[in-house]
Design a protein around this motif. Structure first.
Motif, short mmCIF file in Angstrom:
data_model
loop_
_atom_site.label_atom_id
_atom_site.label_comp_id
_atom_site.label_asym_id
_atom_site.label_seq_id
_atom_site.Cartn_x
_atom_site.Cartn_y
_atom_site.Cartn_z
N LEU A 1 5.26 0.01 4.31
CA LEU A 1 5.27 1.44 4.62
C LEU A 1 6.15 2.24 3.66
O LEU A 1 5.91 3.44 3.45
CB LEU A 1 5.73 1.67 6.05
N LEU A 2 7.12 1.60 3.08
CA LEU A 2 8.00 2.30 2.14
C LEU A 2 7.51 2.21 0.69
O LEU A 2 8.02 2.91 -0.17
CB LEU A 2 9.41 1.71 2.21
N SER A 3 6.53 1.38 0.43
CA SER A 3 6.09 1.15 -0.95
C SER A 3 5.13 2.24 -1.43
O SER A 3 4.63 3.02 -0.66
CB SER A 3 5.42 -0.22 -1.06
N SER B 1 19.27 3.02 6.04
CA SER B 1 18.84 1.99 5.09
C SER B 1 17.57 1.30 5.55
O SER B 1 17.18 1.36 6.73
CB SER B 1 19.94 0.95 4.93
N GLN B 2 16.95 0.58 4.62
CA GLN B 2 15.78 -0.22 4.96
C GLN B 2 16.15 -1.29 6.00
O GLN B 2 15.34 -1.61 6.87
CB GLN B 2 15.22 -0.88 3.70
N ARG B 3 17.36 -1.80 5.92
CA ARG B 3 17.81 -2.80 6.89
C ARG B 3 17.77 -2.24 8.31
O ARG B 3 17.33 -2.93 9.24
CB ARG B 3 19.24 -3.26 6.54
N THR C 1 10.06 -7.06 8.32
CA THR C 1 10.38 -6.83 6.91
C THR C 1 9.12 -6.49 6.12
O THR C 1 9.10 -5.57 5.30
CB THR C 1 11.07 -8.06 6.30
N LYS C 2 8.05 -7.21 6.40
CA LYS C 2 6.78 -6.98 5.71
C LYS C 2 6.22 -5.60 6.04
O LYS C 2 5.73 -4.87 5.17
CB LYS C 2 5.78 -8.07 6.10
N VAL C 3 6.30 -5.23 7.31
CA VAL C 3 5.79 -3.92 7.74
C VAL C 3 6.57 -2.80 7.08
O VAL C 3 6.00 -1.86 6.50
CB VAL C 3 5.86 -3.79 9.26
N VAL C 4 7.90 -2.86 7.16
CA VAL C 4 8.72 -1.79 6.59
C VAL C 4 8.56 -1.71 5.08
O VAL C 4 8.43 -0.61 4.51
CB VAL C 4 10.21 -2.00 6.97
N LYS D 1 0.85 -1.19 0.00
CA LYS D 1 0.00 0.00 0.00
C LYS D 1 0.88 1.24 0.00
O LYS D 1 2.00 1.22 0.51
CB LYS D 1 -0.89 0.03 1.27
N ALA D 2 0.33 2.33 -0.51
CA ALA D 2 1.11 3.58 -0.57
C ALA D 2 1.22 4.18 0.81
O ALA D 2 0.29 4.17 1.58
CB ALA D 2 0.43 4.57 -1.51
#
Length: 223
Positions: free
Chosen positions: A221-223, A106-108, A215-218, A28-29
């Protein structure tokens, strides 16, 4: 730049023990204050950018403002359902991601931070029964582990900050990230090792079980 700003009154539901399960989620955006938004109003697509129009220009119609708010609420509700989070948990996860973006991390790093908060507080901003002052600040629930408070269960007595500071989710996230950056090689460590280097927990391997969910949450939220 913070992607979403939230305000909510302090409440004190039953203290959670574990974060909810996280089923597979569609992306989701993530709403931002600075990204232009196109909203279909009465059959016509009109693009409006935040913040509000400058003085001397036509104001944004109330119908568009209402449509933006409704669309944003629908998107957030979809994220909550898809990720298995309630409103408070999602807001706290979003804050952690926002702070990471502000720091240029970073995303990590964001995944490590969210997984850590899942383990420490189930993504709730916790006051502590052992620290009455913590109830003076907005909180989602409470715990009782000494003076450990907030999303990351940071302790004022250990130098993490004042009670007021740690009870602010944005401050708590920034403090965690700053400590993580002081860990040599954190970016290539196993998540639970990096988290433990910051938290010094009695359960050093517990962070690993939250890596997939974080990982799924981040990613969402970043997508």
């Amino acid at each position: 730049m913070y992607l979403t700003t939230r305000k909510r009154a302090a409440t004190s539901p039953t203290s959670p023990k574990k974060a909810a399960t996280f089923p597979t989620a569609p992306k989701k955006a993530l709403w931002t204050r600075a990204v232009a938004m196109a909203i279909v109003v009465t059959g016509t697509t009109a693009a409006y950018a935040a913040p509000a129009a400058a003085a001397g220009t036509d104001p944004i119609p109330a119908s568009v403002t209402a449509a933006v708010s409704a669309s944003k609420a629908a998107s957030e509700a979809a994220d909550e359902q898809a990720l298995g989070l309630d409103e408070m948990q999602l807001a706290n996860a979003r804050t952690i991601v926002e702070v990471g973006l502000d720091l240029g991390l970073s995303q990590r790093a964001m995944i490590i931070a969210v997984a850590t908060a899942m383990q420490e507080s189930a993504l709730y901003n916790l006051a502590s029964t052992a620290l009455p002052e913590s109830y003076d600040y907005d909180h989602d629930s409470d715990g009782s582990d000494h003076d450990s408070i907030g999303l990351f269960q940071q302790r004022p007595s250990a130098g993490w900050g004042t009670v007021a500071e740690i009870m602010d989710p944005a401050y708590a996230a920034k403090a965690f990230y700053q400590a993580l950056q002081r860990v040599d090689g954190w970016a290539t460590m196993a998540l639970t090792v990096a988290a433990q280097a910051v938290q010094v927990s009695a359960y050093p391997d517990a962070y690993a079980e939250h890596e997939s969910a974080a990982t799924k949450v981040v990613t969402t939220l970043l997508s």
